[in-house]
Design an enzyme around this catalytic site. Structure first.
Site, short mmCIF file in Angstrom:
data_model
loop_
_atom_site.label_atom_id
_atom_site.label_comp_id
_atom_site.label_asym_id
_atom_site.label_seq_id
_atom_site.Cartn_x
_atom_site.Cartn_y
_atom_site.Cartn_z
N TRP A 154 -6.89 -2.97 5.46
CA TRP A 154 -7.92 -1.93 5.49
C TRP A 154 -7.35 -0.54 5.24
O TRP A 154 -8.12 0.40 5.03
CB TRP A 154 -8.66 -1.94 6.84
CG TRP A 154 -7.74 -1.97 8.03
CD1 TRP A 154 -7.38 -3.06 8.76
CD2 TRP A 154 -7.02 -0.85 8.59
NE1 TRP A 154 -6.47 -2.70 9.74
CE2 TRP A 154 -6.25 -1.34 9.67
CE3 TRP A 154 -6.96 0.51 8.31
CZ2 TRP A 154 -5.42 -0.53 10.45
CZ3 TRP A 154 -6.14 1.33 9.08
CH2 TRP A 154 -5.39 0.80 10.13
N ASN A 155 -6.03 -0.36 5.29
CA ASN A 155 -5.51 1.02 5.25
C ASN A 155 -5.58 1.66 3.87
O ASN A 155 -5.75 2.87 3.74
CB ASN A 155 -4.09 1.11 5.84
CG ASN A 155 -3.06 0.29 5.10
OD1 ASN A 155 -3.42 -0.60 4.33
ND2 ASN A 155 -1.80 0.58 5.32
N LYS A 178 -9.63 -11.58 -0.68
CA LYS A 178 -10.33 -11.35 0.59
C LYS A 178 -9.98 -9.96 1.10
O LYS A 178 -8.86 -9.71 1.53
CB LYS A 178 -9.91 -12.39 1.65
CG LYS A 178 -10.84 -12.32 2.86
CD LYS A 178 -10.20 -12.74 4.15
CE LYS A 178 -9.53 -11.64 4.89
NZ LYS A 178 -10.38 -10.55 5.38
N ALA A 180 -10.24 -6.68 3.74
CA ALA A 180 -10.30 -6.59 5.20
C ALA A 180 -11.76 -6.49 5.65
O ALA A 180 -12.59 -5.91 4.94
CB ALA A 180 -9.54 -5.36 5.67
N GLY A 231 -0.06 -6.94 5.34
CA GLY A 231 -0.56 -6.85 6.71
C GLY A 231 0.58 -7.00 7.70
O GLY A 231 1.74 -6.74 7.37
N SER A 232 0.24 -7.48 8.89
CA SER A 232 1.25 -7.53 9.96
C SER A 232 2.24 -8.68 9.74
O SER A 232 1.92 -9.69 9.08
CB SER A 232 0.57 -7.71 11.31
OG SER A 232 0.05 -9.01 11.39
N GLU A 253 3.93 -8.33 2.05
CA GLU A 253 4.29 -6.94 2.33
C GLU A 253 3.85 -6.69 3.77
O GLU A 253 2.67 -6.57 4.06
CB GLU A 253 3.57 -6.03 1.32
CG GLU A 253 4.23 -4.68 1.19
CD GLU A 253 3.48 -3.62 1.94
OE1 GLU A 253 3.87 -3.36 3.11
OE2 GLU A 253 2.53 -3.06 1.39
N LEU A 254 4.84 -6.68 4.66
CA LEU A 254 4.53 -6.75 6.09
C LEU A 254 4.86 -5.44 6.81
O LEU A 254 4.93 -4.39 6.19
CB LEU A 254 5.27 -7.95 6.69
CG LEU A 254 5.03 -9.27 5.93
CD1 LEU A 254 5.86 -10.41 6.51
CD2 LEU A 254 3.55 -9.65 5.94
C1 SIN Z 1 1.68 2.80 -0.33
O1 SIN Z 1 1.50 2.02 -1.25
O2 SIN Z 1 2.09 3.95 -0.53
C2 SIN Z 1 1.45 2.39 1.10
C3 SIN Z 1 0.98 1.01 1.23
C4 SIN Z 1 1.06 0.44 2.63
O3 SIN Z 1 0.80 1.06 3.62
O4 SIN Z 1 1.34 -0.77 2.68
#
Ligand code: SIN
Length: 482
Positions: A154-155, A178, A180, A231-232, A253-254
């Site tokens: 979601w970020n 999918k 968030a 995510g986590s 990518e954790l």
């Molecule tokens: C980014 O791509 O600059 C940040 C991505 C993330 O928080 O995984």
């Protein structure tokens, strides 16, 4: 908040080129005021299975499309996004909370992945190898992996989707995404624009709903040949176990725990400014956000003063307010975690230089600077994912390298120094996938984003990003007897 094109606000899932409603719905709230935005259709596992099967049918054509045709489709999608940039950013701020200026920057960043991989689609190359026996010719070609799945956070509701979808599609894969549960609206708007851009049906599917149920089906279903997850580390590890059964390819990518190292031989005002950019982007809800700030003894007090001066200029508020530089956190749980990190560090002996006076409540956390934070405080060991700057003193290069590497995570690190020899030694010693040297801004579509250790496997972006969606095929050609 009004959209120039209200038809971009979708609440159904996007399957096989059609909008698909479901009996079950998931509410989506505006984190700034807690108001309901809409209810989005939540799929069951039968619908996920159908989406995967449609993606498989589409794959059989898409993989054989000329690479230039795939590239043109991606560029048409990029152009649609550019036209609707403001509406897309508005949707991000509405459902995610980040300031509109940051949401606009995210849309540009998201679109840059589509453009980059549109350019890479026509650069998938093979190799001719020297045969060890005279009569043989050896060739390596690259095939698309197949139907892929993406589970996005979601970020960054737009960029984390395009960073996965664009290389997959460029490589000739099709994808089931999918988004968030907190931020499905951006993903659905992107799907609408892909459809307007003429992307063939089934190439991109967006299924919304319960993460456990959808994750289970995406990992159980043998048609899915690769999963990309951001995510986590806890969920990444679970998905990895679920993918182990039929050996799916994975990109993970954790979590991160980025050290930000300030040596005495740097420009402190500049370093503090870069810290603010990196730390308060998205209110600290970024995997590469500096989580622990190590400052060398001789400049510790001066740097702390400068950081506090700059932090006090930040303005917390609703992302639609043009003065806002720090928005709300995504939900109450996120804010509770940040507050617990602040309280635990204070209990362990840290002092507050500015920020949140506890107790407070809700999703708003004031940008906070703590000094004399012990290295074993929670905020140095776990990702805080919020607007907290913990300052920690160090004396030697060797000591700070050990502190920086003393984490299970290895996503990003930052260091500030004018001494090129020191920079090279420290960069060499750091156990992270990415290092920012004299900069707090490291993300770019043409750079390989990813981590080592518990921060994941694989890279997104750059020319290697497309490799994650390709399988090598080694071909050995002998000669028939004359
Ligand atoms: C980014 O791509 O600059 C940040 C991505 C993330 O928080 O995984």
């Amino acid at each position: 908040m009004k959209l120039a094109d209200p038809t971009l606000l979708k609440s159904h899932c996007f399957i096989n080129g059609q909008w698909h409603d479901c009996d079950n719905k998931t509410p989506v709230y505006n984190p700034a005021n807690g108001e309901l935005i809409t209810r989005v259709a939540s799929v069951d596992s039968t619908i996920v299975e159908e989406a995967i099967s449609d993606a498989k049918t589409a794959f059989d054509d898409w993989r054989h499309c000329a690479p230039q045709v795939r590239s043109d489709h991606l560029m048409a999608w990029f152009e649609q996004i550019a036209i609707h940039r403001h509406d897309l950013a508005t949707i991000i701020t509405l459902e995610q909370g980040k300031p509109l200026s940051e949401a606009l920057a995210e849309i540009d960043y998201a679109a840059s992945y589509i453009r980059w991989f549109a350019q890479q689609a026509v650069r998938i190359e093979g190799e001719l190898l020297t045969g060890m026996q005279n009569s043989q010719q050896l060739m390596v070609s690259r095939d698309p992996v197949g139907v892929c799945a993406a589970i996005a956070p979601w970020n960054f509701p737009a960029a984390m989707i395009t960073r996965k979808v664009a290389p997959a599609l460029a490589a000739g894969c099709t994808m089931v995404v999918k988004p968030a549960q907190q931020t499905p609206l951006t993903a659905l708007a992107l799907a609408e624009l892909a459809s307007r851009a003429g992307l063939p049906k089934g190439v991109l599917q967006v299924v919304c709903g319960d993460p456990a149920l959808i994750g289970e089906e995406l990992t159980r279903n043998p048609t899915i040949r690769k999963l990309s997850f951001t995510g986590s580390t806890r969920i990444g590890s679970l998905l990895m176990q679920q993918c182990a059964k039929d050996i799916k390819k994975l990109s993970l990518e954790l979590g991160g725990n980025a050290p930000f190292i300030v040596f005495e031989d740097t420009d402190l005002t500049f370093a503090a400014g870069e810290l603010i950019k990196a730390k308060f982007r998205n209110a600290g809800q970024t995997c590469i956000s500096p989580n622990r700030v190590y400052v060398q003894d001789a400049v510790y007090s001066a740097f702390a003063l400068e950081v506090v001066r700059q932090v006090k200029q930040l303005k917390v508020g609703d992302g639609f307010n043009p003065d806002t530089t720090v928005g709300p956190l995504i939900d109450d749980n996120a804010a509770t975690k940040v507050r617990s990190h602040i309280q635990q560090a204070l209990d362990a002996g840290a002092r507050m230089l500015c920020g949140e006076t506890l107790p407070a409540s809700g999703r708003w956390v004031a940008p906070t600077v703590l000094t004399d934070v012990p290295q074993d405080a929670l905020c140095c060991c776990e990702e805080t994912f919020g607007p907290l700057v913990p300052l920690i003193r160090f004396d030697s290069e060797q000591q700070v390298t050990e502190l920086a590497n003393g984490s299970e995570f290895g996503l990003a690190a930052y260091l500030f120094s004018n001494n090129i020899h020191r920079v090279r030694r420290v960069v060499d010693a750091l156990e992270t996938g990415m290092v920012g040297v004299n900069t707090g801004v490291i993300s770019a579509a043409n750079a390989p984003f990813g981590g080592v250790k518990a921060s994941g496997i694989g890279r997104e972006g750059a020319h290697v990003g497309i490799e994650e969606y390709l399988e090598m095929k080694y071909q050995c050609y002998g000669n028939l007897p004359a």
